[in-house]
Design a protein around this motif. Structure first.
Motif, PDB file in Angstrom:
ATOM      1  N   GLU A  81       0.890  -1.163   0.000  1.00 58.25           N
ATOM      2  CA  GLU A  81       0.000   0.000   0.000  1.00 58.25           C
ATOM      3  C   GLU A  81       0.919   1.200   0.000  1.00 58.25           C
ATOM      4  OE1 GLU A  81      -2.802  -0.127   3.249  1.00 58.25           O
ATOM      5  OE2 GLU A  81      -3.706  -1.968   2.460  1.00 58.25           O
ATOM      6  N   ASN A  82       0.859   1.955  -1.079  1.00 62.56           N
ATOM      7  CA  ASN A  82       1.857   2.978  -1.280  1.00 62.56           C
ATOM      8  C   ASN A  82       1.278   4.385  -1.243  1.00 62.56           C
ATOM      9  OD1 ASN A  82       3.929   4.602  -2.073  1.00 62.56           O
ATOM     10  ND2 ASN A  82       3.954   3.895  -4.199  1.00 62.56           N
ATOM     11  N   ASP A  83       1.471   5.038  -0.115  1.00 57.44           N
ATOM     12  CA  ASP A  83       1.128   6.453  -0.037  1.00 57.44           C
ATOM     13  C   ASP A  83       2.421   7.162   0.351  1.00 57.44           C
ATOM     14  OD1 ASP A  83       0.584   8.973   0.885  1.00 57.44           O
ATOM     15  OD2 ASP A  83      -1.035   8.384   2.232  1.00 57.44           O
ATOM     16  N   PHE A  84       3.016   7.783  -0.664  1.00 58.84           N
ATOM     17  CA  PHE A  84       4.333   8.388  -0.473  1.00 58.84           C
ATOM     18  C   PHE A  84       4.206   9.867  -0.104  1.00 58.84           C
ATOM     19  CE2 PHE A  84       8.844   7.394  -2.167  1.00 58.84           C
ATOM     20  CZ  PHE A  84       9.029   6.479  -1.156  1.00 58.84           C
ATOM     21  N   ILE A  85       2.989  10.287   0.227  1.00 60.71           N
ATOM     22  CA  ILE A  85       2.766  11.694   0.537  1.00 60.71           C
ATOM     23  C   ILE A  85       2.562  11.868   2.046  1.00 60.71           C
ATOM     24  CG2 ILE A  85       1.250  13.693   0.137  1.00 60.71           C
ATOM     25  CD1 ILE A  85       2.537  12.986  -2.452  1.00 60.71           C
ATOM     26  N   THR A  86       1.648  11.037   2.575  1.00 60.34           N
ATOM     27  CA  THR A  86       1.266  11.216   3.992  1.00 60.34           C
ATOM     28  C   THR A  86       2.441  11.117   4.964  1.00 60.34           C
ATOM     29  OG1 THR A  86      -0.869  10.318   3.373  1.00 60.34           O
ATOM     30  CG2 THR A  86      -0.383  10.471   5.735  1.00 60.34           C
ATOM     31  N   PRO A  87       3.381  10.247   4.882  1.00 59.44           N
ATOM     32  CA  PRO A  87       3.456   9.009   4.125  1.00 59.44           C
ATOM     33  C   PRO A  87       2.802   7.875   4.906  1.00 59.44           C
ATOM     34  CG  PRO A  87       5.489   9.318   5.328  1.00 59.44           C
ATOM     35  CD  PRO A  87       4.589  10.463   5.695  1.00 59.44           C
ATOM     36  N   ASP A  88       2.348   6.876   4.146  1.00 66.91           N
ATOM     37  CA  ASP A  88       1.780   5.693   4.781  1.00 66.91           C
ATOM     38  C   ASP A  88       2.089   4.509   3.875  1.00 66.91           C
ATOM     39  OD1 ASP A  88       0.400   3.955   6.343  1.00 66.91           O
ATOM     40  OD2 ASP A  88      -1.595   4.656   5.773  1.00 66.91           O
ATOM     41  N   LEU A 132      19.722  13.877  -3.822  1.00 61.96           N
ATOM     42  CA  LEU A 132      19.338  12.481  -4.039  1.00 61.96           C
ATOM     43  C   LEU A 132      17.993  12.170  -3.376  1.00 61.96           C
ATOM     44  CD1 LEU A 132      20.106   9.612  -5.033  1.00 61.96           C
ATOM     45  CD2 LEU A 132      21.362   9.311  -2.898  1.00 61.96           C
ATOM     46  N   CYS A 133      17.067  11.715  -4.195  1.00 62.58           N
ATOM     47  CA  CYS A 133      15.756  11.288  -3.704  1.00 62.58           C
ATOM     48  C   CYS A 133      15.476   9.880  -4.225  1.00 62.58           C
ATOM     49  CB  CYS A 133      14.655  12.198  -4.237  1.00 62.58           C
ATOM     50  SG  CYS A 133      14.759  13.884  -3.620  1.00 62.58           S
ATOM     51  N   ILE A 134      14.497   9.221  -3.620  1.00 65.30           N
ATOM     52  CA  ILE A 134      14.091   7.906  -4.122  1.00 65.30           C
ATOM     53  C   ILE A 134      12.600   8.011  -4.402  1.00 65.30           C
ATOM     54  CG2 ILE A 134      14.183   5.408  -3.708  1.00 65.30           C
ATOM     55  CD1 ILE A 134      16.938   6.540  -3.164  1.00 65.30           C
ATOM     56  N   LYS A 135      12.208   7.561  -5.571  1.00 68.06           N
ATOM     57  CA  LYS A 135      10.827   7.873  -5.950  1.00 68.06           C
ATOM     58  C   LYS A 135       9.821   6.740  -5.781  1.00 68.06           C
ATOM     59  CE  LYS A 135      11.335   7.344 -10.935  1.00 68.06           C
ATOM     60  NZ  LYS A 135      11.467   8.061 -12.193  1.00 68.06           N
ATOM     61  N   SER A 186       7.670  15.947   7.293  1.00 67.40           N
ATOM     62  CA  SER A 186       8.314  17.213   6.916  1.00 67.40           C
ATOM     63  C   SER A 186       9.796  17.020   6.600  1.00 67.40           C
ATOM     64  CB  SER A 186       8.115  18.269   8.003  1.00 67.40           C
ATOM     65  OG  SER A 186       8.743  17.845   9.179  1.00 67.40           O
ATOM     66  N   THR A 187      10.429  16.044   7.235  1.00 64.97           N
ATOM     67  CA  THR A 187      11.856  15.841   6.972  1.00 64.97           C
ATOM     68  C   THR A 187      12.102  15.131   5.651  1.00 64.97           C
ATOM     69  OG1 THR A 187      12.102  15.520   9.345  1.00 64.97           O
ATOM     70  CG2 THR A 187      14.001  14.961   7.988  1.00 64.97           C
ATOM     71  N   TYR A 188      11.340  14.082   5.407  1.00 67.62           N
ATOM     72  CA  TYR A 188      11.689  13.209   4.286  1.00 67.62           C
ATOM     73  C   TYR A 188      10.752  13.286   3.083  1.00 67.62           C
ATOM     74  CZ  TYR A 188      14.187  11.080   8.202  1.00 67.62           C
ATOM     75  OH  TYR A 188      14.979  10.873   9.293  1.00 67.62           O
ATOM     76  N   PHE A 189       9.482  13.615   3.331  1.00 64.13           N
ATOM     77  CA  PHE A 189       8.512  13.492   2.238  1.00 64.13           C
ATOM     78  C   PHE A 189       7.963  14.822   1.744  1.00 64.13           C
ATOM     79  CE2 PHE A 189       8.842   9.469   4.347  1.00 64.13           C
ATOM     80  CZ  PHE A 189       8.892   8.569   3.295  1.00 64.13           C
ATOM     81  N   ALA A 190       8.046  15.854   2.601  1.00 63.97           N
ATOM     82  CA  ALA A 190       7.512  17.152   2.167  1.00 63.97           C
ATOM     83  C   ALA A 190       8.456  17.932   1.243  1.00 63.97           C
ATOM     84  CB  ALA A 190       7.130  17.987   3.390  1.00 63.97           C
ATOM     85  N   PHE A 218      10.215  17.232  -1.364  1.00 61.56           N
ATOM     86  CA  PHE A 218       9.963  17.006  -2.784  1.00 61.56           C
ATOM     87  C   PHE A 218       8.787  16.040  -2.914  1.00 61.56           C
ATOM     88  CE2 PHE A 218      14.533  17.857  -2.215  1.00 61.56           C
ATOM     89  CZ  PHE A 218      14.556  19.109  -2.817  1.00 61.56           C
ATOM     90  N   LYS A 219       7.719  16.564  -3.397  1.00 59.32           N
ATOM     91  CA  LYS A 219       6.456  15.828  -3.366  1.00 59.32           C
ATOM     92  C   LYS A 219       6.514  14.477  -4.092  1.00 59.32           C
ATOM     93  CE  LYS A 219       1.624  16.715  -3.632  1.00 59.32           C
ATOM     94  NZ  LYS A 219       0.658  17.178  -4.553  1.00 59.32           N
ATOM     95  N   GLY A 220       6.054  13.471  -3.375  1.00 63.36           N
ATOM     96  CA  GLY A 220       5.999  12.141  -3.983  1.00 63.36           C
ATOM     97  C   GLY A 220       7.329  11.419  -3.980  1.00 63.36           C
ATOM     98  N   MET A 221       8.303  11.972  -3.236  1.00 63.66           N
ATOM     99  CA  MET A 221       9.612  11.304  -3.183  1.00 63.66           C
ATOM    100  C   MET A 221      10.111  11.265  -1.745  1.00 63.66           C
ATOM    101  SD  MET A 221      11.761  13.055  -6.183  1.00 63.66           S
ATOM    102  CE  MET A 221      10.957  13.650  -7.644  1.00 63.66           C
TER     103      MET A 221
END
Ligand code: WTA
Length: 637
Positions: free
Chosen positions: A44-51, A450-453, A472-476, A478-481
């Motif tokens: 289940e991939n929610d890379f925004i919330t992230p969840d 460097l980001c991972i998408k 806020s540290t890792y996902f905000a 760059f959106k979606g990464m």
């Protein structure tokens, strides 16, 4: 059996499959483990919330996969070889069967002390087999371990105990480290007095016959409770996404955060990467020199190797004790096949004995690894010539506490190696480089952030007790990464070279230290108005800590003041965070909005003042010359 890639074509094929259909790829890997119940949804991939959830609905216990599974097929194979600090002391060897029985005894003892599923247990332990036994015992009963590196101060330990409301602390009485015997329990006692009200018990392993203060309400000797337990303990059935452990790591702001890893994904990914990156074969002996207080110790001394049914060597001591040949002597003695260490250790050993490795038979080495910080070219070549000697391949592995396992690395004898390049992403890993605005830099020969998408199974799930901070540290940014905090280059053939942190984290001897944490500590001194801490290149440590300090009054006894500052940092964080250089300043360069101009401070500390950029926008441009002069004096002294 977990997939073991054997050729470049297989790598390309696995990589393509992992990107085209990540769910099918990882389901295939996951199905090689023992599950009590199979997952119903792979991802289940929610890379925004992230969840992010992997193997959703799956039920398992990781220790059944680390231990019981191998006991069925090879009970007498060595699981752990323990090499003690002192050369005259005998190594200890535990087979899979023995390790399972020790883990079960410890698990039963934890239960007797009231520990149950979901409880947090803090570890403050030296590198002894009991740390591995007790971590696995936690996992057996579903308790969550939070290991704190035993070099941190009582203050840091207390912060971490409180943040996770740990119910118990597991420690030893003392720690043998090189020529020193360090009090461990004393630090735990001090920490508990700092308001760690959640702690109900302290389990103490006795490793010396020295006296320790004893609080009968809290303290229990390991030998009094563990030894008399039954050696069978039914594993707690865990959900894939139940927490396995918390591990604190420093960020650019605030206090260290508790990175959370969960059972299923972490298991699948650490085993997969261990088998592939180290090309471990049945019968090999593998040695990772990290401390179990760091992620490398978790993933590649303990979980990865045991999941793969390997023999993993644990070393209690330090590289220079009794001399610079110790690592190589241990490799020779135990006929080590895979060796994994940090650039800082390589540089220290290189400086202490350029030709030292030549005196030892290192012909069994097949793979030698590097982790934790960028490896410089000279160290890479020395490692290659003096240690690998044409028998072994170097793997420069890039990853982080948050990634749980290695993400970018060469595969020995499969992909090519280029000095200082972590090179190619492992299957399942989709790195991208972006610019400050988050625009992806396509093509080769580019440099960026460097980001991972796309998620891989062992990506962090949250930061303990503060999901917003994780976001806020890792996902905000760059959106979606997932943003790593590192800068990197991609060369003409698509290999990655990690340049280093782009945030306010410095990497000292492979230890992550937040500049804000050090500043907070320095500012506790009543004579200090403000301070600014930056990293600078250091021959052995990779980066050293450079502190600019502004005092309230004119400084009369500089040496004394300096010592007081060092003591405060040692007390607040630990000796690893002590500044290497302290420069007293009259003023710090500030922007008109009152922000400290770190860029200038970094350049001065790096002794690169030829191009300081535009300083005219500073509130106090005259500060720059003062700073340069002060730095010159320090460097020339
Ligand atoms: C750095 C350690 C260059 C990087 C496993 C990362 C590296 C941080 C490498 C994570 C490498 C780790 N080359 N830099 N091979 N490996 N790093 O969380 O800056 O202690 O972000 O995890 O170390 O440190 P951590």
């Amino acid at each position: 059996m977990t997939l073991q890639i054997k050729s470049f074509d297989e790598y390309k094929d696995a990589y393509r499959r992992s990107v085209d259909d990540p769910e099918a790829f990882w389901a295939e890997q996951a199905s090689t483990f023992e599950w009590r119940e199979k997952w119903h949804t792979v991802l289940e991939n929610d890379f925004i919330t992230p969840d992010v959830k992997w193997f959703v609905g799956g039920k398992l216990n990781i220790t059944e996969n680390c231990l019981d599974r191998h006991v069925k097929t090879k009970p007498d194979q060595l699981a752990i070889i323990w090499e003690p600090n002192e050369v005259f002391q005998k190594p200890l060897r535990l087979t899979y069967k023995q390790l399972l029985s020790e883990v079960n005894k410890c698990a039963n003892a934890l239960k007797e002390m009231g520990v149950s599923k979901g409880d947090r247990i803090c570890f403050y332990m030296p590198m002894i087999p009991q740390v591995a036994i007790a971590m696995l015992a936690c996992a057996r009963i579903g308790a969550i371990h939070s290991v704190v590196f035993a070099g941190f101060s009582a203050n840091s330990l207390a912060d971490r105990i409180k943040d996770a409301s740990c119910k118990m602390v597991i420690c030893s009485d003392f720690n043998h480290r090189g020529p020193k015997t360090i009090p461990v329990k004393e630090v735990v006692d001090e920490a508990i007095k700092m308001g760690c009200d959640s702690v109900e018990k302290v389990l103490v392993f006795q490793s010396t016959n020295k006296n320790v203060e004893w609080n009968p309400d809290l303290d229990i000797w390991w030998h009094d409770i563990v030894d008399r337990q039954d050696d069978v303990c039914e594993p707690e059935v865990m959900d894939s996404e139940d927490m396995l452990f918390i591990l604190y790591t420093s960020g650019s702001t605030g206090k260290p955060k508790g990175v959370v890893h969960t059972v299923g994904g972490y298991m699948v990914y650490t085993c997969f990467t261990f088998k592939n990156v180290f090309q471990y074969e049945e019968g090999d002996t593998y040695w990772c020199t990290a401390d179990v207080g760091w992620i490398t110790g978790h993933s590649y001394i303990l979980y990865g190797p045991l999941l793969a049914g390997a023999t993993t060597l644990m070393f209690e001591g330090v590289p220079g004790h009794p001399d610079a040949g110790r690592f190589w002597r241990v490799c020779e003695k135990h006929r080590v096949n895979q060796f994994y260490t940090a650039p800082t250790a390589i540089r220290a050993l290189m400086a202490a004995g350029w030709h030292e490795p030549e005196h030892y038979d290192l012909s069994e080495l097949k793979v030698i690894g590097s982790v934790g910080e960028p490896i410089n070219e000279e160290a890479w070549h020395w490692y290659d010539e003096k240690v690998a000697r044409g028998n072994a391949k170097i793997v420069d592995t890039w990853w982080q506490t948050e990634t749980g396992g290695i993400l970018i690395t060469p595969l020995p004898n499969i992909t090519d190696t280029k000095p200082c390049f972590a090179s190619y992403p492992l299957p399942g890993v989709q790195p991208v480089l972006v610019d400050q605005n988050g625009t992806e830099l396509v093509g080769n020969n580019v440099e960026g952030l460097l980001c991972i998408k796309f998620p891989w199974p062992s990506i962090l799930r949250t930061t303990y007790g503060d999901h917003e901070r994780c976001k806020s540290t890792y996902f905000a940014p760059f959106k979606g990464m997932y943003f790593t905090g590192d800068g990197a280059k991609r060369d003409e053939d698509g290999r990655y070279r990690i340049i280093g942190r782009v945030d306010d984290v410095i990497n000292v001897s492979g230890h992550r230290i937040g500049t804000a944490e050090v500043e907070d500590a320095i500012n506790q001194h009543s004579g200090v108005v403000e301070s600014a801490v930056v990293g600078y290149p250091h021959d052995i440590k990779g980066q050293g800590i450079y502190a600019y300090v502004k005092a309230h009054h004119e400084i009369v006894e500089e040496a004394h003041f300096r010592k007081e500052i060092l003591d405060i940092v040692t007390k607040a964080i630990g000796p690893i965070a002590k500044p290497d250089v302290i420069q007293f300043v009259i003023q710090l360069p500030k922007t008109r909005s009152g922000k400290i101009m770190r860029r200038i401070l970094r350049k001065i500390a790096e002794r690169d003042t030829s191009n300081l950029g535009d300083t005219s926008t500073l509130l106090n441009p005259e500060s720059v010359d003062e700073l340069k002069e002060g730095a010159e004096k320090i460097f020339n002294s």
